[in-house]
Scaffold this motif. Sequence first.
Motif, PDB file in Angstrom:
ATOM      1  N   VAL A  29       2.971  19.710  -1.494  1.00 17.41           N
ATOM      2  CA  VAL A  29       2.541  19.612  -2.892  1.00 17.41           C
ATOM      3  C   VAL A  29       3.649  19.019  -3.744  1.00 17.41           C
ATOM      4  O   VAL A  29       3.411  18.144  -4.592  1.00 17.41           O
ATOM      5  N   ARG A  30       4.892  19.473  -3.525  1.00 10.70           N
ATOM      6  CA  ARG A  30       6.008  18.936  -4.305  1.00 10.70           C
ATOM      7  C   ARG A  30       6.212  17.453  -4.042  1.00 10.70           C
ATOM      8  O   ARG A  30       6.469  16.673  -4.961  1.00 10.70           O
ATOM      9  N   ARG A  33       3.344  15.542  -5.561  1.00 12.20           N
ATOM     10  CA  ARG A  33       3.421  15.637  -7.017  1.00 12.20           C
ATOM     11  C   ARG A  33       4.398  14.598  -7.555  1.00 12.20           C
ATOM     12  O   ARG A  33       4.133  13.957  -8.568  1.00 12.20           O
ATOM     13  N   GLY A  36       2.692  11.230  -7.353  1.00 14.43           N
ATOM     14  CA  GLY A  36       1.648  11.122  -8.373  1.00 14.43           C
ATOM     15  C   GLY A  36       2.218  10.913  -9.760  1.00 14.43           C
ATOM     16  O   GLY A  36       1.715  10.078 -10.536  1.00 14.43           O
ATOM     17  N   LEU A  37       3.282  11.642 -10.097  1.00 16.94           N
ATOM     18  CA  LEU A  37       3.887  11.494 -11.424  1.00 16.94           C
ATOM     19  C   LEU A  37       4.491  10.112 -11.604  1.00 16.94           C
ATOM     20  O   LEU A  37       4.373   9.499 -12.682  1.00 16.94           O
TER      21      LEU A  37
END
Length: 367
Positions: A29-30, A33, A36-37
């Motif tokens: 997830v990290r 993430r 994605g950011l």
Amino acid sequence: MDAAFDHSRPGPARAGLDRLRLMWRRGRVRRFRAVGLLCLLASLLVLGVALVPAIFPITSLMVPLLLGSLVLNPRQLPWFVAWIVVLATTTLVLQQEVSTRIVAVAVIEALMVAIVLVTARRRSSLGVAGNTGESMFVDLRDRLLNQGGIPSLPPGWLVESALRSASGTPFAGDFLVATVLDDDTRLEVVVVDVSGKGDAAGTRALLLSGAFGGMLGSLAPQDFLRAANDYLMRQGWEEGFATAVHLSLDLRTGRFAVCSAGHPPAVQRHSGSGRWAVLPSAGPVLGLVDEAEFEVAEGVLGPGDAVILYTDGMVERPRRDIEMGLDRMLGQAETLLRGSFVGSAERLVSSLGSPDDDRAMVVVHRR
């Protein structure tokens, strides 16, 4: 009567497996993430370039590109760079006119993309992101410096150490390892000079400091340099030799033994006469001769006496004989150490030796 087994409660193995799965999912997830950011940031910048070109220049896309080179791992970075290339190409196509400035921007962006990809390829051997690799490197440096720290000694003893790198960084071909054994009754110190200097010798110094730290205190003092020589012989390095001087000191009686392997000799100061004496220990350089033997110099440190261990960077300079350098070091030591030995190693390293070579020194003083 046996107690009924509660199937609703997971066993230790199942609980550990669930914990690993949770950590893995959180790590994924990290990682996603971050991707994605960065993609969102790049997209917003492209939108800003299209709608408000006076505020958002075309080169704004270089910001997420550089951030991605720092935080993304080698598997994610090429895909993110491809996304940046698509966005940059779209932005350039949407320009109403093709000017010299636009062409220059396109060339700069292509150059930046190439630099990021080449850097990512070099980092792919580690398999970690840029900042993670740097953190690992810093951690290795801190471990080397910690191993070179002098442990606390019983009252009546003072040990000072100092290290200077030719490159001005904490990485050097000179290092020292120290430990106190036998219920604070024996001090073991080894000062090592690895072939090469500065950052070029730093990797070998890191490896040897870990190996020598494991040997120091685990072996009898008279066996340490032989074991260190055998270890270096097994490495098969083209430039794998090193010099070393090893001190074993009984903190109760002051009796000591010094062994040297191709290293400048240790020196002892006798407080009664104020004279310095060279301790005649000798032996071949580590990593060159199989089954080498090393001469031992023994003595006693009385109240006020001191022993100095150092590397050749303290006494060698271009076009100057090592004997002259040793005489100069002893003369400077007599001047700087008069009255107090506190900070003695730092003062001597700062005032002596060649700035183009690594320098290390250990001063052991019995109060």
